[in-house]
Design a protein around this motif. Structure first.
Motif, PDB file in Angstrom:
ATOM      1  N   ILE A 134     -67.784  25.028  63.862  1.00  0.00           N
ATOM      2  CA  ILE A 134     -67.806  24.444  65.199  1.00  0.00           C
ATOM      3  C   ILE A 134     -66.573  23.782  65.336  1.00  0.00           C
ATOM      4  O   ILE A 134     -66.110  23.781  66.746  1.00  0.00           O
ATOM      5  CB  ILE A 134     -69.229  23.617  65.373  1.00  0.00           C
ATOM      6  N   ALA A 135     -66.292  22.859  64.684  1.00  0.00           N
ATOM      7  CA  ALA A 135     -64.831  22.102  64.925  1.00  0.00           C
ATOM      8  C   ALA A 135     -64.036  23.041  65.198  1.00  0.00           C
ATOM      9  O   ALA A 135     -63.134  22.653  66.099  1.00  0.00           O
ATOM     10  CB  ALA A 135     -64.683  21.209  63.518  1.00  0.00           C
ATOM     11  N   THR A 136     -63.678  24.002  64.314  1.00  0.00           N
ATOM     12  CA  THR A 136     -62.261  25.099  64.679  1.00  0.00           C
ATOM     13  C   THR A 136     -62.566  25.510  66.182  1.00  0.00           C
ATOM     14  O   THR A 136     -61.763  25.650  66.664  1.00  0.00           O
ATOM     15  CB  THR A 136     -62.500  26.064  63.762  1.00  0.00           C
ATOM     16  N   LEU A 137     -63.806  25.960  66.446  1.00  0.00           N
ATOM     17  CA  LEU A 137     -63.766  26.647  67.546  1.00  0.00           C
ATOM     18  C   LEU A 137     -63.552  25.601  68.957  1.00  0.00           C
ATOM     19  O   LEU A 137     -63.013  26.007  69.766  1.00  0.00           O
ATOM     20  CB  LEU A 137     -65.355  27.306  67.915  1.00  0.00           C
ATOM     21  N   VAL A 171     -61.921  22.873  68.791  1.00  0.00           N
ATOM     22  CA  VAL A 171     -60.422  22.371  69.012  1.00  0.00           C
ATOM     23  C   VAL A 171     -59.836  23.520  69.598  1.00  0.00           C
ATOM     24  O   VAL A 171     -59.063  23.348  70.588  1.00  0.00           O
ATOM     25  CB  VAL A 171     -60.007  21.829  67.696  1.00  0.00           C
ATOM     26  N   SER A 172     -60.066  24.802  69.092  1.00  0.00           N
ATOM     27  CA  SER A 172     -59.033  25.989  69.391  1.00  0.00           C
ATOM     28  C   SER A 172     -59.312  26.229  70.762  1.00  0.00           C
ATOM     29  O   SER A 172     -58.418  26.718  71.697  1.00  0.00           O
ATOM     30  CB  SER A 172     -59.325  27.077  68.921  1.00  0.00           C
ATOM     31  N   PHE A 173     -60.445  26.144  71.211  1.00  0.00           N
ATOM     32  CA  PHE A 173     -60.910  26.531  72.616  1.00  0.00           C
ATOM     33  C   PHE A 173     -60.189  25.286  73.585  1.00  0.00           C
ATOM     34  O   PHE A 173     -59.852  25.752  74.850  1.00  0.00           O
ATOM     35  CB  PHE A 173     -62.510  26.584  72.751  1.00  0.00           C
ATOM     36  N   GLN A 174     -60.078  24.202  73.311  1.00  0.00           N
ATOM     37  CA  GLN A 174     -59.750  23.067  74.055  1.00  0.00           C
ATOM     38  C   GLN A 174     -58.159  23.404  74.404  1.00  0.00           C
ATOM     39  O   GLN A 174     -57.502  23.226  75.410  1.00  0.00           O
ATOM     40  CB  GLN A 174     -59.644  21.764  73.363  1.00  0.00           C
ATOM     41  N   MET A 175     -57.488  23.988  73.115  1.00  0.00           N
ATOM     42  CA  MET A 175     -55.953  23.943  73.229  1.00  0.00           C
ATOM     43  C   MET A 175     -55.423  25.397  73.474  1.00  0.00           C
ATOM     44  O   MET A 175     -54.425  25.751  73.132  1.00  0.00           O
ATOM     45  CB  MET A 175     -55.471  23.316  71.885  1.00  0.00           C
ATOM     46  N   ARG A 176     -56.428  26.187  73.841  1.00  0.00           N
ATOM     47  CA  ARG A 176     -55.938  27.566  73.723  1.00  0.00           C
ATOM     48  C   ARG A 176     -54.801  27.967  74.710  1.00  0.00           C
ATOM     49  O   ARG A 176     -54.302  29.009  74.329  1.00  0.00           O
ATOM     50  CB  ARG A 176     -57.439  28.536  74.087  1.00  0.00           C
ATOM     51  N   LEU A 222     -56.556  34.811  72.014  1.00  0.00           N
ATOM     52  CA  LEU A 222     -57.726  35.645  71.319  1.00  0.00           C
ATOM     53  C   LEU A 222     -59.024  35.139  71.877  1.00  0.00           C
ATOM     54  O   LEU A 222     -59.977  36.070  71.779  1.00  0.00           O
ATOM     55  CB  LEU A 222     -57.668  35.136  69.827  1.00  0.00           C
ATOM     56  N   PHE A 223     -59.105  33.990  72.205  1.00  0.00           N
ATOM     57  CA  PHE A 223     -60.277  33.326  72.900  1.00  0.00           C
ATOM     58  C   PHE A 223     -60.727  34.062  74.191  1.00  0.00           C
ATOM     59  O   PHE A 223     -61.619  33.557  75.022  1.00  0.00           O
ATOM     60  CB  PHE A 223     -60.126  31.843  72.647  1.00  0.00           C
TER      61      PHE A 223
END
Lengths: 383, 361
Positions: free
Chosen positions: A25-28, A30-35, A44-45
């Motif tokens: 969840i943490a990875t998703l 953070v990655s989604f915020q900064m995608r 990829l998102f």
């Protein structure tokens, strides 16, 4: 204590995997915020297939990292009375259960699969990375210069590719061959390529500023040769770099099988890219051939290479499973998925769980990698 | 065209020679020979006895000479021991040395004797290859039509729901190696305790305890649907996904071509466009893929024959490798390499013939 029913088993397993869920969840998030700032990885998102693949792969990656926290029992401990126990059997004298049952030696299937993930996910990506370095280091000059070098290397690559994989494994991964030193010789050749690759990469980049160049290339050579001596010859005095001879044999064979395909892919891309204007511009500026190959052509070839890298990790996982399935080069204690499937298949029609659980684990990991590769391909084509 | 053919065949022969030499070296390593000496002679032989056994049975000398003998281009070894008995590679037990042929390698059709099955290797191999031939035939009959149909259907209308479903199915099958799909298929269809068999048995729909048989041993005598479906499906599944994806890629490319649009604009019906215009052009690429799929099928055959205990070529290879049967393993390797090289050749030549855009000369 009561044995568990299926919904309870799944609930218990979900609880056991809590570090994985938290990390995922943490990875998703953070990655989604900064995608928008993360390049290809961020894009990829935008693809559903890519997200699903990424989640499955990261699930197994985090499982491998947190394996010690997830397992409920020692993966090689045997508890009497629990031979071929069905999933959810309560373990006597403890407050735990064999969540996914016991295998033919009364070991916990759940813990073995979790530990197996760690083993599979350390060998497969590492072998793929080495295979890529071998393939790139040989494929770049073969495609760029062509001629006799290309003919020779292509012939050797085709020679290896014409071998049925399974036959090669039966010839290369045997106890007899270890006595002759063939695996060490192969390791000596194959493990040299990463060192060459990194040194040439740094040398061609910094060769205009000798002070920097000497520092970087020197550091790369020291670390590289130190690891090389330990991994290939088991001669590292500090003992940090070492590899079990069994594992070395398996590792080298898997690299050997994968490298020619990478070579062919890289060679093909380079032959296509070398006629581009930016290569001609580099040649006119008087850049060295290796600078053009490594810093002009290679970054532009990254799209297909990243996609193939994902697929190839999956393929390597399948190969490792095949080796385990035939009992080649693994110790009987090893929890890796291939040999666990092989152990479980003997009683398959009566007690299916010891074989089905690792089978599904292996399948989901490879499926995740394939979906991830598909998502990456889709997104990288959009540029 | 002829020059191209000759060059391809020449490269193929060179590859075959190089590969067979490598296999010969790897199977005739010193530790393998020592193991052979101990199994053929006696387990408690001393190291000197082992060395002399190896020497006396023609395994001494340089690797190249031994390879030449095995191939049949160097005269076979002849040795007279202390008791005055002459033995040699080309001499049968008690045969007259004078009348024996000088060369006896695989070029003369002499493949040696298997130490596991105690019979000439050529008999074992041809016997087992026939069994595997049936397996391959059924795999091809299932795999090729199914994968082409899936590929064409999903490539016909890219992005449609049919495409999504079928593409997901293809990705899933390529992610499932034979040893995984085999295990899952057995558990679902051939287990008395799990899957659908207990339910069917309870309803009285099937006579035995399981729907399909979990082993294919009985298929050696007579192939039936119930003992052969699972092995065939296991091998075919992995290939289906791969070929279907290639066909889909090729089909989507063809569907964007100008001539397809022209045909549609002329008022030709969609099914006619697919059958008459698109299919023929879309099936060139899958042809090569299908041919190049053979080496992988060989892999699948080894796994499936082990899993379902079907005594064919793959099973023999495992037996030969496991029991240090050097002659048999060599013969298996030669057959395997031959199959791979010939399919590569056919795929190259076929591609040139099928693709009108490639003109040699």
């Amino acid at each position: 204590m009561q044995d568990l029913s299926w919904p309870e088993i799944f609930a218990k397993m979900a609880v056991q995997f809590w570090p994985v869920w938290a990390a995922l969840i943490a990875t998703l998030v953070v990655s989604f915020q900064m995608r928008r700032r993360l390049g290809l990885y961020g894009k990829l998102f935008d693809s559903t297939v890519g997200i699903i693949g990424f989640c499955i792969v990261m699930f197994w990656v985090f499982t491998a990292i947190f394996a010690d926290m997830i397992i409920t029992f020692d993966p090689i401990a045997q508890i009497s009375g629990l031979k071929n126990a069905v999933p959810g059997t309560a373990v006597p004298d403890s407050d735990q259960w064999y969540l996914l049952g016991g295998d033919h030696l009364a070991r916990d299937v759940f813990s073995r699969v979790v530990m197996g993930a760690r083993r599979v996910l350390t060998i497969a990506p590492a072998a793929t990375v080495i295979a890529f370095m071998v393939g790139i280091t040989l494929g770049l000059p073969a495609g760029y210069f062509g001629g006799k070098l290309d003919t020779g290397l292509s012939f050797v690559a085709n020679l290896v590719l014409a071998f049925p994989v399974i036959l090669l494994f039966y010839l290369l991964v045997t106890p007899e061959i270890r006595a002759t030193g063939v695996p060490i010789a192969m390791a000596a050749v194959l493990f040299l390529f990463p060192v060459i690759f990194v040194s040439v990469l740094l040398n061609s980049r910094y060769f205009t500023t000798p002070a920097k160049r000497n520092l970087y290339v020197g550091a790369a050579l020291v670390i590289g040769l130190w690891a090389y001596s330990g991994l290939a010859f088991n001669a590292d005095p500090t003992g940090i770099w070492a590899m079990d001879p069994n594992l070395l044999n398996v590792f080298v064979s898997v690299v050997f099988v994968n490298a020619p395909t990478v070579f062919r892919i890289v060679r093909g891309i380079v032959m296509d890219l070398k006629s581009r204007d930016y290569v001609a511009a580099g040649q006119t500026r008087g850049e060295s051939a290796w600078y053009i190959m490594l810093w002009e052509i290679l970054p532009n070839a990254r799209g297909p290479l990243i996609v193939d890298f994902c697929l190839r990790i999956g393929y390597t996982t399948i190969l490792l499973g095949t080796l385990g399935f035939f009992g080649l080069g693994v110790s009987p204690e090893s929890p890796d998925w291939g040999s666990t499937i092989d152990d479980g298949r003997k009683l398959l029609s009566i007690y299916p769980h010891p074989a089905v659980v690792p089978a599904l684990a292996l399948m989901s990991l490879v499926l995740g990698l394939n979906l991830l590769a598909d998502g990456l391909r889709e997104e990288s084509m959009r540029d | 065209m002829l020059a191209f053919l000759l060059r391809r065949v020449g490269v193929m022969l060179l590859t075959a020679l190089a590969l067979s030499f490598i296999v010969f070296c790897l199977t005739n390593l010193a530790p393998n020979l020592e193991k052979l000496a101990r199994t053929e002679g006696s387990v408690r032989m001393s190291d000197e006895a082992v060395a002399s056994w190896i020497e006396n049975n023609g395994h001494g000398g340089s690797m190249v000479m031994r390879y030449g003998q095995w191939l049949g281009v160097v005269p076979g070894w002849v040795r007279t021991d202390d008791k005055g008995v002459t033995r040699g590679r080309c001499l049968a037990e008690g045969a007259d040395p004078a009348s024996a042929p000088r060369f006896c390698g695989i070029l003369q059709g002499d493949w040696g004797t298997s130490t596991v099955f105690r019979e000439p290797v050529i008999d074992t191999i041809s016997d087992k290859l026939a069994s595997t031939g049936w397996l391959m035939l059924w795999v091809m009959l299932v795999m090729v039509p199914v994968s082409l149909i899936i590929g064409v259907l999903s490539g016909m209308r890219e992005g449609s729901r049919t495409d999504r479903v079928l593409s997901t199915f293809s990705i899933a099958t390529t992610a499932t190696p034979e040893y995984v799909s085999g295990v899952i298929l057995v558990v679902l269809f051939a287990s008395a305790t799990t899957g659908i068999s207990p339910i069917l048995a309870e309803w009285g729909w099937i006579e035995g305890r399981t729907l399909f048989l979990g082993t294919a041993t009985s298929a050696m005598d007579q192939i039936t649907f119930w003992n052969f479906a699972l092995p065939v499906m296991t091998i075919a599944l992995y290939g289906i996904g791969y070929i279907a994806r290639m066909t889909r890629a090729s089909m989507t490319e063809v569907m964007t071509q100008q001539y397809i649009r022209t045909a549609r604009l002329k008022g030709v019906s969609f099914s006619q466009v697919i059958l008459k215009h698109a299919l023929r052009n879309a099936l060139i690429a899958p042809f090569t893929v299908i041919m190049l799929q053979f080496p992988w099928l060989l892999n699948g055959v080894v796994i499936v024959e082990t899993l379902f205990n079907y005594k064919g070529f793959g099973w023999t290879l495992v037996q030969a490798a496991g029991n240090n049967d050097i002659q048999l393993l060599l013969a298996c390797s030669v057959v395997a390499v031959f199959v791979v090289l010939v399919t590569q050749l056919i795929s190259d030549i076929g591609y040139v013939f099928l693709n009108p855009r490639i003109r040699l000369s």
